[in-house]
Design a protein around this motif. Structure first.
Motif, PDB file in Angstrom:
ATOM      1  N   PRO A  36      45.096   6.678  13.537  1.00 54.08           N
ATOM      2  CA  PRO A  36      46.476   6.184  13.677  1.00 54.08           C
ATOM      3  C   PRO A  36      46.781   5.574  15.040  1.00 54.08           C
ATOM      4  O   PRO A  36      47.704   4.774  15.159  1.00 54.08           O
ATOM      5  N   LYS A  37      46.005   5.925  16.066  1.00 53.66           N
ATOM      6  CA  LYS A  37      46.251   5.378  17.398  1.00 53.66           C
ATOM      7  C   LYS A  37      45.401   4.151  17.697  1.00 53.66           C
ATOM      8  O   LYS A  37      45.903   3.116  18.135  1.00 53.66           O
ATOM      9  N   THR A  38      44.103   4.252  17.450  1.00 51.32           N
ATOM     10  CA  THR A  38      43.185   3.174  17.825  1.00 51.32           C
ATOM     11  C   THR A  38      42.958   2.155  16.717  1.00 51.32           C
ATOM     12  O   THR A  38      42.538   1.025  16.990  1.00 51.32           O
ATOM     13  N   GLY A  39      43.181   2.565  15.472  1.00 47.18           N
ATOM     14  CA  GLY A  39      42.915   1.674  14.347  1.00 47.18           C
ATOM     15  C   GLY A  39      41.465   1.640  13.934  1.00 47.18           C
ATOM     16  O   GLY A  39      41.091   0.957  12.970  1.00 47.18           O
ATOM     17  N   GLU A  40      40.607   2.389  14.631  1.00 46.57           N
ATOM     18  CA  GLU A  40      39.185   2.416  14.304  1.00 46.57           C
ATOM     19  C   GLU A  40      38.917   3.442  13.201  1.00 46.57           C
ATOM     20  O   GLU A  40      39.596   4.456  13.098  1.00 46.57           O
ATOM     21  N   LYS A  41      37.893   3.174  12.395  1.00 42.37           N
ATOM     22  CA  LYS A  41      37.542   4.062  11.304  1.00 42.37           C
ATOM     23  C   LYS A  41      36.987   5.386  11.828  1.00 42.37           C
ATOM     24  O   LYS A  41      36.195   5.412  12.771  1.00 42.37           O
ATOM     25  N   ARG A  42      37.415   6.476  11.211  1.00 40.01           N
ATOM     26  CA  ARG A  42      36.862   7.794  11.520  1.00 40.01           C
ATOM     27  C   ARG A  42      36.991   8.671  10.287  1.00 40.01           C
ATOM     28  O   ARG A  42      37.721   8.341   9.346  1.00 40.01           O
ATOM     29  N   GLN A  43      36.274   9.784  10.279  1.00 35.95           N
ATOM     30  CA  GLN A  43      36.254  10.645   9.104  1.00 35.95           C
ATOM     31  C   GLN A  43      37.355  11.694   9.156  1.00 35.95           C
ATOM     32  O   GLN A  43      37.655  12.269  10.200  1.00 35.95           O
ATOM     33  N   PHE A  44      37.936  11.935   7.974  1.00 40.39           N
ATOM     34  CA  PHE A  44      38.880  13.017   7.762  1.00 40.39           C
ATOM     35  C   PHE A  44      38.392  13.809   6.557  1.00 40.39           C
ATOM     36  O   PHE A  44      37.590  13.327   5.758  1.00 40.39           O
ATOM     37  N   MET A  45      38.869  15.037   6.420  1.00 36.45           N
ATOM     38  CA  MET A  45      38.420  15.900   5.333  1.00 36.45           C
ATOM     39  C   MET A  45      39.608  16.279   4.446  1.00 36.45           C
ATOM     40  O   MET A  45      40.626  16.762   4.939  1.00 36.45           O
ATOM     41  N   VAL A  46      39.452  16.059   3.158  1.00 32.75           N
ATOM     42  CA  VAL A  46      40.477  16.416   2.186  1.00 32.75           C
ATOM     43  C   VAL A  46      40.080  17.721   1.516  1.00 32.75           C
ATOM     44  O   VAL A  46      39.001  17.830   0.935  1.00 32.75           O
ATOM     45  N   THR A  47      40.956  18.724   1.626  1.00 30.44           N
ATOM     46  CA  THR A  47      40.733  20.003   0.965  1.00 30.44           C
ATOM     47  C   THR A  47      41.978  20.316   0.135  1.00 30.44           C
ATOM     48  O   THR A  47      42.989  20.780   0.648  1.00 30.44           O
ATOM     49  N   GLY A  48      41.900  20.027  -1.151  1.00 27.34           N
ATOM     50  CA  GLY A  48      43.058  20.258  -2.019  1.00 27.34           C
ATOM     51  C   GLY A  48      44.193  19.315  -1.660  1.00 27.34           C
ATOM     52  O   GLY A  48      44.056  18.097  -1.702  1.00 27.34           O
ATOM     53  N   THR A  49      45.333  19.896  -1.267  1.00 29.12           N
ATOM     54  CA  THR A  49      46.503  19.085  -0.895  1.00 29.12           C
ATOM     55  C   THR A  49      46.625  18.926   0.612  1.00 29.12           C
ATOM     56  O   THR A  49      47.669  18.526   1.113  1.00 29.12           O
ATOM     57  N   HIS A  50      45.569  19.238   1.347  1.00 29.09           N
ATOM     58  CA  HIS A  50      45.577  19.117   2.804  1.00 29.09           C
ATOM     59  C   HIS A  50      44.583  18.052   3.249  1.00 29.09           C
ATOM     60  O   HIS A  50      43.533  17.865   2.630  1.00 29.09           O
ATOM     61  N   ILE A  51      44.913  17.374   4.339  1.00 24.05           N
ATOM     62  CA  ILE A  51      43.970  16.453   4.965  1.00 24.05           C
ATOM     63  C   ILE A  51      43.826  16.878   6.416  1.00 24.05           C
ATOM     64  O   ILE A  51      44.808  17.195   7.089  1.00 24.05           O
ATOM     65  N   GLN A  52      42.583  16.929   6.900  1.00 22.33           N
ATOM     66  CA  GLN A  52      42.304  17.488   8.216  1.00 22.33           C
ATOM     67  C   GLN A  52      41.507  16.502   9.072  1.00 22.33           C
ATOM     68  O   GLN A  52      40.725  15.708   8.567  1.00 22.33           O
ATOM     69  N   GLU A  53      41.736  16.599  10.377  1.00 20.65           N
ATOM     70  CA  GLU A  53      40.986  15.800  11.344  1.00 20.65           C
ATOM     71  C   GLU A  53      39.999  16.722  12.066  1.00 20.65           C
ATOM     72  O   GLU A  53      40.155  17.944  12.068  1.00 20.65           O
ATOM     73  N   CYS A  54      38.998  16.117  12.679  1.00 23.51           N
ATOM     74  CA  CYS A  54      37.984  16.899  13.383  1.00 23.51           C
ATOM     75  C   CYS A  54      38.117  16.703  14.887  1.00 23.51           C
ATOM     76  O   CYS A  54      38.151  15.569  15.376  1.00 23.51           O
ATOM     77  N   ASN A  55      38.222  17.815  15.608  1.00 23.82           N
ATOM     78  CA  ASN A  55      38.228  17.798  17.066  1.00 23.82           C
ATOM     79  C   ASN A  55      36.941  18.464  17.551  1.00 23.82           C
ATOM     80  O   ASN A  55      36.565  19.524  17.046  1.00 23.82           O
ATOM     81  N   VAL A  56      36.284  17.843  18.501  1.00 23.20           N
ATOM     82  CA  VAL A  56      34.996  18.346  18.971  1.00 23.20           C
ATOM     83  C   VAL A  56      35.137  18.937  20.368  1.00 23.20           C
ATOM     84  O   VAL A  56      35.665  18.303  21.276  1.00 23.20           O
ATOM     85  N   VAL A  57      34.689  20.196  20.515  1.00 27.16           N
ATOM     86  CA  VAL A  57      34.658  20.864  21.812  1.00 27.16           C
ATOM     87  C   VAL A  57      33.189  20.993  22.216  1.00 27.16           C
ATOM     88  O   VAL A  57      32.406  21.631  21.513  1.00 27.16           O
ATOM     89  N   LYS A  58      32.829  20.360  23.309  1.00 24.60           N
ATOM     90  CA  LYS A  58      31.422  20.361  23.709  1.00 24.60           C
ATOM     91  C   LYS A  58      31.285  20.781  25.160  1.00 24.60           C
ATOM     92  O   LYS A  58      31.980  20.272  26.030  1.00 24.60           O
ATOM     93  N   LYS A  59      30.378  21.709  25.392  1.00 27.78           N
ATOM     94  CA  LYS A  59      30.063  22.141  26.743  1.00 27.78           C
ATOM     95  C   LYS A  59      28.658  21.667  27.103  1.00 27.78           C
ATOM     96  O   LYS A  59      27.793  21.531  26.245  1.00 27.78           O
ATOM     97  N   LYS A  60      28.477  21.462  28.382  1.00 35.14           N
ATOM     98  CA  LYS A  60      27.191  20.971  28.867  1.00 35.14           C
ATOM     99  C   LYS A  60      26.125  22.058  28.704  1.00 35.14           C
ATOM    100  O   LYS A  60      26.370  23.238  28.966  1.00 35.14           O
ATOM    101  N   PHE A  61      24.941  21.674  28.252  1.00 31.99           N
ATOM    102  CA  PHE A  61      23.796  22.581  28.096  1.00 31.99           C
ATOM    103  C   PHE A  61      24.177  23.787  27.241  1.00 31.99           C
ATOM    104  O   PHE A  61      24.177  24.938  27.711  1.00 31.99           O
ATOM    105  N   SER A  62      24.523  23.572  25.997  1.00 33.13           N
ATOM    106  CA  SER A  62      24.896  24.682  25.120  1.00 33.13           C
ATOM    107  C   SER A  62      24.243  24.526  23.752  1.00 33.13           C
ATOM    108  O   SER A  62      23.973  23.417  23.297  1.00 33.13           O
TER     109      SER A  62
END
Length: 277
Positions: A36-62
């Motif tokens: 919705p902000k950038t207009g670029e394609k990305r994946q979302f997940m539909v589970t029943g009547t919900h739609i979800q976005e993915c947020n990634v938390v990444k730490k160095k060397f893990s």
């Protein structure tokens, strides 16, 4: 048939709220939609009547230890619900340019989701009542038709800011320590992350706030994100408010990180040689 390392499916660690999972082991549906902000394609997940976005938390060397194996990718993929209005807002704007009310079929067509149209159609129909908060609507032949209304949209965005402020105060001690002005500025910024530049600027204008400049790129040092140092120009009152809000945000993030890491052991502690008594 043996599978080589290159052929093997890369394993990742994901987190999804239990109440958003499908019953009976049903598989979720991954769909490609425009951010919705950038207009670029990305994946979302539909589970029943919900739609979800993915947020990634990444730490160095893990990495992750799962049973007797190690998952090399130490990132944590967190799926969280996203409000349908943010996703369909660009489509509602595009449809409004034609000057007429539009049905769900036309809204989904404007989303340009290709082969994912049927799955997206189901989720938009399931949540179409939420569109009434930001649109004029009328019924014809048992179907509802919508047209984006700027005043209703702005009022809805203000409501999201208020709701976010209240939730942060209740659920997060770090944000609860922020001043009202800093928390308000932070909440406006969070909501604007789901808006195009035009709507983001409109949201800041509603509160007579100046939209902050882009945050400088970050460096990762010893597993901690550190902002590059920037020389400060002469600061007027508005700039000072922005600077204080940014400092408060960094302080809140540091407190939260310290709280999460409390009691954790270094990896070397599990492999150190025990001292003989």
């Amino acid at each position: 048939m043996a599978i080589s390392d290159k052929q093997a499916v890369e394993r990742r660690t994901m987190m999804v709220a239990r109440e958003l999972m499908l019953p009976g082991g049903m598989e979720p549906v991954l769909v490609n939609l425009n951010d919705p902000k950038t207009g670029e394609k990305r994946q979302f997940m539909v589970t029943g009547t919900h739609i979800q976005e993915c947020n990634v938390v990444k730490k160095k060397f893990s990495s992750w230890f799962v049973d007797d194996s190690i998952i090399q990718d130490g990132s944590l993929y967190i799926w969280t619900p996203i409000h349908i209005v943010f996703l369909v807002l660009p489509a509602l704007e595009k449809a409004r340019e034609q000057g007429t009310f539009c049905g769900i079929d036309h809204i989904v067509e404007c989303l340009d989701c290709g082969s994912d149209a049927f799955a997206v159609m189901d989720i938009v129909r399931a949540q179409q009542q939420k569109l009434q908060n930001v649109c004029e609507f009328k019924e014809n032949g048992g179907e509802l038709y919508y047209k984006l209304n700027d005043d209703k949209m702005k009022a809805w965005l203000q409501g999201r800011v208020v709701r976010l402020e209240n939730d942060l105060k209740k659920k997060d001690d770090a944000f609860g320590s922020l001043s009202d002005a800093a928390l308000h500025l932070y909440s406006v910024g969070m909501v604007s992350e789901y808006l195009s530049d035009v709507w983001s600027e409109a949201l800041y204008e509603l509160y007579n706030l100046e939209k902050p400049a882009a945050v400088p790129e970050s460096n990762v040092v010893d597993d901690v994100i550190v902002q590059k140092e920037v020389k400060k120009p002469r600061v007027d009152p508005k700039q000072l408010q922005k600077a204080r809000a940014l400092e408060a945000k960094k302080e809140a993030k540091a407190k939260k990180l310290a709280k999460e890491s409390a009691g954790m052991k270094k990896m070397s502690a599990f492999f150190s040689v025990k001292k003989k008594k």
